[in-house]
Design a protein around this motif. Sequence first.
Motif, PDB file in Angstrom:
ATOM      1  N   LYS A 223      88.545 -15.931 -49.831  1.00  0.00           N
ATOM      2  CA  LYS A 223      88.860 -14.674 -49.291  1.00  0.00           C
ATOM      3  C   LYS A 223      89.551 -14.865 -47.814  1.00  0.00           C
ATOM      4  O   LYS A 223      90.908 -13.804 -48.011  1.00  0.00           O
ATOM      5  CB  LYS A 223      87.786 -14.389 -49.167  1.00  0.00           C
ATOM      6  CG  LYS A 223      87.287 -13.487 -49.980  1.00  0.00           C
ATOM      7  CD  LYS A 223      85.823 -12.007 -49.105  1.00  0.00           C
ATOM      8  CE  LYS A 223      85.319 -12.402 -50.344  1.00  0.00           C
ATOM      9  NZ  LYS A 223      84.654 -11.049 -50.640  1.00  0.00           N
ATOM     10  N   ASN A 224      89.640 -16.031 -47.003  1.00  0.00           N
ATOM     11  CA  ASN A 224      90.761 -15.716 -46.281  1.00  0.00           C
ATOM     12  C   ASN A 224      91.888 -16.538 -46.597  1.00  0.00           C
ATOM     13  O   ASN A 224      93.306 -16.127 -46.627  1.00  0.00           O
ATOM     14  CB  ASN A 224      90.782 -17.195 -44.525  1.00  0.00           C
ATOM     15  CG  ASN A 224      88.967 -15.996 -43.906  1.00  0.00           C
ATOM     16  OD1 ASN A 224      89.358 -14.938 -44.023  1.00  0.00           O
ATOM     17  ND2 ASN A 224      88.599 -17.134 -43.498  1.00  0.00           N
ATOM     18  N   LYS A 225      91.970 -17.148 -47.483  1.00  0.00           N
ATOM     19  CA  LYS A 225      92.563 -18.074 -48.516  1.00  0.00           C
ATOM     20  C   LYS A 225      93.926 -17.701 -49.077  1.00  0.00           C
ATOM     21  O   LYS A 225      95.558 -17.191 -48.979  1.00  0.00           O
ATOM     22  CB  LYS A 225      92.337 -19.740 -48.591  1.00  0.00           C
ATOM     23  CG  LYS A 225      93.905 -19.745 -50.105  1.00  0.00           C
ATOM     24  CD  LYS A 225      93.400 -20.547 -51.129  1.00  0.00           C
ATOM     25  CE  LYS A 225      94.110 -21.730 -51.860  1.00  0.00           C
ATOM     26  NZ  LYS A 225      93.399 -22.806 -52.571  1.00  0.00           N
ATOM     27  N   TYR A 226      93.256 -16.422 -49.522  1.00  0.00           N
ATOM     28  CA  TYR A 226      93.909 -15.026 -50.740  1.00  0.00           C
ATOM     29  C   TYR A 226      94.347 -14.166 -49.630  1.00  0.00           C
ATOM     30  O   TYR A 226      94.274 -13.071 -49.987  1.00  0.00           O
ATOM     31  CB  TYR A 226      93.826 -15.158 -51.639  1.00  0.00           C
ATOM     32  CG  TYR A 226      93.778 -16.626 -52.013  1.00  0.00           C
ATOM     33  CD1 TYR A 226      95.182 -17.264 -53.511  1.00  0.00           C
ATOM     34  CD2 TYR A 226      92.512 -16.962 -53.310  1.00  0.00           C
ATOM     35  CE1 TYR A 226      95.025 -17.717 -53.949  1.00  0.00           C
ATOM     36  CE2 TYR A 226      92.722 -18.173 -53.767  1.00  0.00           C
ATOM     37  CZ  TYR A 226      94.150 -18.927 -54.126  1.00  0.00           C
ATOM     38  OH  TYR A 226      94.008 -20.192 -54.771  1.00  0.00           O
ATOM     39  N   ASN A 227      93.848 -14.003 -48.080  1.00  0.00           N
ATOM     40  CA  ASN A 227      94.233 -12.842 -47.725  1.00  0.00           C
ATOM     41  C   ASN A 227      93.204 -11.468 -47.883  1.00  0.00           C
ATOM     42  O   ASN A 227      93.560 -10.463 -47.975  1.00  0.00           O
ATOM     43  CB  ASN A 227      95.320 -12.453 -47.254  1.00  0.00           C
ATOM     44  CG  ASN A 227      96.366 -11.518 -45.898  1.00  0.00           C
ATOM     45  OD1 ASN A 227      95.046 -11.273 -45.011  1.00  0.00           O
ATOM     46  ND2 ASN A 227      96.981 -10.681 -46.615  1.00  0.00           N
ATOM     47  N   THR A 229      90.335 -10.019 -46.776  1.00  0.00           N
ATOM     48  CA  THR A 229      89.831  -9.894 -45.910  1.00  0.00           C
ATOM     49  C   THR A 229      89.323  -8.718 -45.477  1.00  0.00           C
ATOM     50  O   THR A 229      87.726  -8.374 -45.364  1.00  0.00           O
ATOM     51  CB  THR A 229      89.950 -10.816 -44.124  1.00  0.00           C
ATOM     52  OG1 THR A 229      91.347 -10.097 -43.862  1.00  0.00           O
ATOM     53  CG2 THR A 229      90.091 -12.246 -44.034  1.00  0.00           C
ATOM     54  N   ASP A 230      90.142  -7.640 -46.045  1.00  0.00           N
ATOM     55  CA  ASP A 230      89.758  -6.162 -45.646  1.00  0.00           C
ATOM     56  C   ASP A 230      89.036  -6.312 -47.685  1.00  0.00           C
ATOM     57  O   ASP A 230      88.381  -4.773 -47.420  1.00  0.00           O
ATOM     58  CB  ASP A 230      90.792  -5.620 -45.907  1.00  0.00           C
ATOM     59  CG  ASP A 230      91.666  -5.377 -44.639  1.00  0.00           C
ATOM     60  OD1 ASP A 230      91.142  -5.943 -43.610  1.00  0.00           O
ATOM     61  OD2 ASP A 230      92.758  -5.667 -44.462  1.00  0.00           O
TER      62      ASP A 230
END
Length: 231
Positions: A223-227, A229-230
């Motif tokens: 999720k962080n890799k593909y932004n 996080t929201d």
Amino acid sequence: MPKFIIYFFAFVLLCFAFSTHASLLIFNRPADTPQARYVIDLLRMAYKEIGYELHIIDFNHQSSLAAANEGVLDGQLGRIADVTQDYPNLLKVDFPLFNFNLLLLKNCQTCLYSDLKSLAIQSSYPAAQSFLDKQPFHGDVITVRNITAQLNLMTQKRVEGALLLDFLLSTKHPNFDQSQFHKEVLMSMQSFHFVHKRHATLIPKLTAALKKLDEQGTVRFLKNKYNLTDF
């Protein structure tokens, strides 16, 4: 999609699967979004964990749900839970992949959903129709093939509102001027993985593999890799 075409595709894909790898599962390529890339990466890992290979093919997105229900495809990478109402051969893997919002874009700030006389929805994403089934709309519903057509109808003032998926709006039209309209979040939804009922025995294994990847921090990493996080 006519049934004879579905059965022809089923025969071709099954021959392909058996000729390459007995543990190959075939899914259609989704619209290219960060969410889709995340889901593909995550499910590749989960299937590898249980000894299967996930294979993505180009397939008409408008027909993909019907094809998966008929067994032409082995399931759907990510869909809302309600798709089982219209496609009963699809079984949900009970692990939420990501959250998203269903948006109402409307041409007035004070008017309510129930006040609108017309709405545009996208045919290949059941989220909007699922909302309409639960919150009946008494105006005209215009069904189009993609989000671009929805936004064009809004800009041309041919409809008073549009039901949109937030991640499609931000990915496909990041520069769209939303200031001319009023945006309202109607509800939060979740995306799940689905397999055809012939793969029912894989569901406990897949669920366990996904939970393991979550506990190991892989889900958060992707999720962080593909932004995301929201989401």
